[in-house]
Design a protein around this motif. Sequence first.
Motif, short mmCIF file in Angstrom:
data_model
loop_
_atom_site.label_atom_id
_atom_site.label_comp_id
_atom_site.label_asym_id
_atom_site.label_seq_id
_atom_site.Cartn_x
_atom_site.Cartn_y
_atom_site.Cartn_z
N LEU A 12 21.75 36.47 17.43
CA LEU A 12 21.03 37.24 16.42
C LEU A 12 20.83 36.41 15.15
CD1 LEU A 12 19.79 39.90 15.46
CD2 LEU A 12 22.07 40.61 14.74
N GLU A 13 21.86 35.67 14.75
CA GLU A 13 21.76 34.80 13.58
C GLU A 13 20.65 33.76 13.79
OE1 GLU A 13 24.47 31.30 11.99
OE2 GLU A 13 25.42 33.26 11.71
N ASP A 14 20.59 33.16 14.97
CA ASP A 14 19.54 32.18 15.27
C ASP A 14 18.16 32.82 15.20
OD1 ASP A 14 21.37 30.18 15.61
OD2 ASP A 14 21.39 30.30 17.81
N LEU A 15 18.01 34.03 15.72
CA LEU A 15 16.71 34.71 15.69
C LEU A 15 16.28 35.05 14.27
CD1 LEU A 15 17.04 37.10 18.75
CD2 LEU A 15 15.54 35.12 18.54
N LEU A 16 17.22 35.45 13.43
CA LEU A 16 16.88 35.78 12.05
C LEU A 16 16.44 34.57 11.26
CD1 LEU A 16 19.68 38.35 11.21
CD2 LEU A 16 17.26 38.83 11.64
N GLU A 17 16.91 33.38 11.63
CA GLU A 17 16.54 32.16 10.93
C GLU A 17 15.36 31.46 11.59
OE1 GLU A 17 20.05 29.80 10.76
OE2 GLU A 17 20.91 31.00 9.15
N TRP A 18 14.82 32.00 12.65
CA TRP A 18 13.75 31.38 13.41
C TRP A 18 12.48 31.33 12.60
CZ3 TRP A 18 9.63 33.76 16.57
CH2 TRP A 18 9.05 32.86 17.45
N ASP A 19 11.83 30.19 12.55
CA ASP A 19 10.62 30.01 11.75
C ASP A 19 9.34 30.00 12.58
OD1 ASP A 19 11.87 29.90 9.30
OD2 ASP A 19 12.26 27.76 9.46
N GLY A 20 9.42 30.18 13.84
CA GLY A 20 8.23 30.21 14.66
C GLY A 20 8.36 29.31 15.87
N PRO A 21 7.38 29.36 16.76
CA PRO A 21 7.49 28.62 18.01
C PRO A 21 7.38 27.11 17.87
CG PRO A 21 5.35 29.66 17.82
CD PRO A 21 6.18 30.14 16.66
N ALA A 22 6.78 26.61 16.79
CA ALA A 22 6.54 25.17 16.68
C ALA A 22 7.65 24.41 15.98
CB ALA A 22 5.22 24.93 15.94
N THR A 23 8.62 25.12 15.44
CA THR A 23 9.67 24.44 14.70
C THR A 23 11.05 24.77 15.26
OG1 THR A 23 9.90 26.23 13.11
CG2 THR A 23 8.35 24.47 12.55
N HIS A 24 11.99 23.90 14.97
CA HIS A 24 13.37 24.09 15.37
C HIS A 24 14.23 24.07 14.11
CE1 HIS A 24 12.18 23.41 19.52
NE2 HIS A 24 11.49 22.38 19.08
N LEU A 25 15.31 24.81 14.14
CA LEU A 25 16.19 24.85 12.98
C LEU A 25 17.02 23.59 12.87
CD1 LEU A 25 17.60 28.47 12.91
CD2 LEU A 25 16.08 27.38 11.29
N ILE A 26 17.33 23.25 11.66
CA ILE A 26 18.22 22.13 11.36
C ILE A 26 19.59 22.74 11.06
CG2 ILE A 26 18.68 20.26 9.75
CD1 ILE A 26 15.60 20.23 9.18
N ARG A 27 20.61 22.24 11.68
CA ARG A 27 21.97 22.72 11.42
C ARG A 27 22.44 22.17 10.08
NH1 ARG A 27 22.69 26.83 14.81
NH2 ARG A 27 22.14 26.24 16.91
N VAL A 28 23.00 23.04 9.24
CA VAL A 28 23.44 22.63 7.92
C VAL A 28 24.85 23.11 7.62
CG1 VAL A 28 21.09 22.55 6.95
CG2 VAL A 28 22.46 24.63 6.74
N GLU A 29 25.42 22.47 6.61
CA GLU A 29 26.72 22.85 6.05
C GLU A 29 26.51 22.93 4.54
OE1 GLU A 29 30.54 20.70 7.18
OE2 GLU A 29 29.88 19.64 5.38
N GLU A 30 26.84 24.05 3.94
CA GLU A 30 26.62 24.24 2.50
C GLU A 30 27.95 24.49 1.80
OE1 GLU A 30 23.01 26.91 1.59
OE2 GLU A 30 23.71 27.56 3.55
N GLN A 31 28.03 24.02 0.56
CA GLN A 31 29.20 24.32 -0.28
C GLN A 31 28.83 24.17 -1.74
OE1 GLN A 31 32.28 21.56 0.91
NE2 GLN A 31 31.77 20.17 -0.74
N GLN A 32 29.51 24.93 -2.58
CA GLN A 32 29.33 24.81 -4.02
C GLN A 32 30.71 24.66 -4.63
OE1 GLN A 32 26.84 27.74 -5.83
NE2 GLN A 32 27.41 27.14 -7.89
N GLN A 33 30.90 23.56 -5.36
CA GLN A 33 32.21 23.27 -5.92
C GLN A 33 32.04 22.37 -7.15
OE1 GLN A 33 34.74 21.13 -3.19
NE2 GLN A 33 36.57 22.03 -4.07
N ASP A 34 32.82 22.63 -8.18
CA ASP A 34 32.84 21.80 -9.39
C ASP A 34 31.45 21.58 -9.97
OD1 ASP A 34 35.63 21.54 -9.14
OD2 ASP A 34 35.42 19.78 -7.85
N GLY A 35 30.64 22.62 -10.03
CA GLY A 35 29.32 22.53 -10.65
C GLY A 35 28.28 21.79 -9.84
N VAL A 36 28.53 21.62 -8.53
CA VAL A 36 27.56 20.94 -7.66
C VAL A 36 27.38 21.76 -6.38
CG1 VAL A 36 27.07 18.86 -6.31
CG2 VAL A 36 28.16 18.66 -8.53
#
Length: 129
Positions: A12-36
């Motif tokens: 379900l998470e993958d489907l919600l982030e799906w941008d259409g048939p011609a593109t694939h998602l990029i796997r990411v890691e996000e963090q916010q720490q010390d003002g960055v």
Amino acid sequence: MTVLVPRMLSRLEDLLEWDGPATHLIRVEEQQQDGVYRIRAELPGMDAKDIKVSVDHGMLIIDAERSEEKKDNYRSEFRYGSLHRSAALPAGAEEQKIHASYDKGILEITVPVGEKKPSGRTIPIEAAK
């Protein structure tokens, strides 16, 4: 049943982030720490020239185009496609100071985050005379 639920939620998470048939998602890691705010994206086998990072109305956008072809005497093999990912920048993100680097298949983007500036304003009301 207990194994099925996490699989369904992941799908379900993958489907919600799906941008259409011609593109694939990029796997990411996000963090916010010390003002960055830092986002790291997996883009193995890419050249930095094939990756585009942009920002638009508080959204960080990563686009990449992959095309690769291998041939030998008996066969040929190819891979191609568009990759896309976007992420909302945190409040106070300093868009003019965004920095991106690419090394060993990992794109790393850093965004300094200052104090959240108040949005909106109070409108004074005139009393009728």
